[in-house]
Design an enzyme around this catalytic site. Structure first.
Site, short mmCIF file in Angstrom:
data_model
loop_
_atom_site.label_atom_id
_atom_site.label_comp_id
_atom_site.label_asym_id
_atom_site.label_seq_id
_atom_site.Cartn_x
_atom_site.Cartn_y
_atom_site.Cartn_z
N ASN A 103 0.81 -1.06 -0.19
CA ASN A 103 -0.02 -0.12 0.02
C ASN A 103 0.92 1.27 0.09
O ASN A 103 2.11 1.19 0.44
CB ASN A 103 -1.02 0.02 1.17
N HIS A 120 5.87 -0.53 -2.66
CA HIS A 120 5.38 0.22 -3.82
C HIS A 120 5.39 1.68 -3.49
O HIS A 120 4.67 2.37 -4.49
CB HIS A 120 4.09 -0.24 -4.31
N CYS A 131 14.31 17.38 -12.13
CA CYS A 131 15.48 17.90 -11.40
C CYS A 131 15.34 16.69 -9.97
O CYS A 131 16.11 16.82 -9.17
CB CYS A 131 15.28 19.15 -10.79
N CYS A 151 11.17 24.09 -10.87
CA CYS A 151 12.05 24.10 -12.06
C CYS A 151 11.19 24.02 -13.44
O CYS A 151 11.90 24.31 -14.67
CB CYS A 151 13.29 22.82 -12.07
N GLY A 188 -5.24 -9.13 3.39
CA GLY A 188 -5.58 -8.41 2.49
C GLY A 188 -5.09 -8.18 1.26
O GLY A 188 -5.01 -6.99 0.48
N GLU A 216 -11.93 -13.30 0.87
CA GLU A 216 -11.92 -14.38 -0.08
C GLU A 216 -11.09 -15.33 -0.24
O GLU A 216 -9.91 -14.58 0.22
CB GLU A 216 -12.06 -13.56 -1.50
#
Ligand code: APR
Length: 271
Positions: A103, A120, A131, A151, A188, A216
């Protein structure tokens, strides 16, 4: 279910080194939709068109408008739920050592977990494509899309798009703690995305007990899960912590010396 919770509590209460691997499911009860399954984000938008690095570099404006702005709206107000809090309780009980999370919502850290490996990345930061300066997402001016760095460069979230590498340190450490643990909570995740979905197999190969929490069944359930707890993390995790607390003797009370009596005072002075 109660029997599975009791058996999971037996394992965790005596675990030498327990870790958790979490996915979008643990944040569903914080109001953040999952990616797959009913109500999943990828049911609505094509991840290869809006969450792949090539798509972002080709057309950052569209990816910002369709995906990133909506993620910001949802993540800005999200708060940890009882599932996150239970993992902090397990850490404070000295049982849980590390959380590997897929997450990008930062809710484990917000809840209070100390060692969180962000497989992740994290949405709390943006980086400039030109930059490489990093800016807090909360400070990004969204009146212009795609938003720009001072920039002039285009900003992108510090999350891993499809087609990109996993942050090196997070990958190496995740492989290490997975190979070192004797119990892994898998909470999860649909276990569909590599290399994150490999971690439970690394743990299993090293003798760890796999405790899976998901409403599930997943590809792990029939293959490597020793204790599949089919239900929502927000209701199962607190029950698991409660069952573990029943197995851990309360911390020993500090011995308080009896109050000083006249007799004792006299005795002590002699000494
Ligand atoms: N508690 C526990 N699990 C839940 C809950 C809940 N309340 N609600 C849903 N789930 C489960 C679903 O059954 C599903 O198996 O969570 C899982 C969520 O799966 P995905 O949406 O596929 O999320 P995840 O496994 O984290 O995806 C991995 O894919 O899209 C990429 O980068 C993205 O990190 C993400 C990666």
């Amino acid at each position: 279910m109660s029997d599975l919770i009791e058996r999971s509590a037996d394992i965790l209460a005596t675990a030498r080194y327990a870790v958790a691997l979490t996915g979008a499911g643990i944040s569903v009860e914080s109001g953040i939709p999952p990616f797959r399954g009913p109500g999943g984000l990828w049911e609505k938008i094509d991840p290869m068109k809006y969450a792949h690095i090539d798509a972002f570099l080709d057309d950052p404006e569209t990816v910002w408008n369709v995906l990133i702005k909506n993620m910001k709206t949802v993540l800005d107000t999200a708060q940890p739920n009882p599932g996150h809090i239970a993992l902090v309780d397990l850490e404070r009980l000295g049982i849980l050592k590390t959380v590997i999370t897929q997450n990008v919502d930062g809710l484990h850290q917000m809840a209070g977990n100390g060692d969180v490996l962000e497989f992740h990345g994290n949405f709390a930061w943006q980086s400039c494509l030109d930059c490489s300066r990093r800016i807090e997402t909360a400070l990004v001016d969204l009146t212009r899309i795609p938003p720009r760095c001072s920039c002039g460069g285009i900003l992108r979230p510090d999350c891993v798009f499809f087609g990109e590498m996993i942050p090196h340190e997070a990958l190496i450490r995740s492989q290490h703690v997975s190979a070192s643990c004797d119990a892994m909570l898998v909470i999860g995740t649909s276990a569909m995305v590599q290399p994150a979905a490999t971690m439970p197999f690394i743990a299993k190969d090293n003798g760890a007990v796999i405790i899976e929490i998901n409403p599930e069944p997943t590809p792990l359930t029939s293959r490597i899960s020793d204790l599949p707890l089919l239900g929502d993390a927000g209701s199962i995790m607190p029950r698991l912590v409660k069952a573990i607390r029943r197995r851990i003797p309360p911390p020993s009370q500090p011995i308080t010396p009896p109050p000083m009596t006249k007799h004792r005072k006299a005795h002590d002075t002699i000494a």
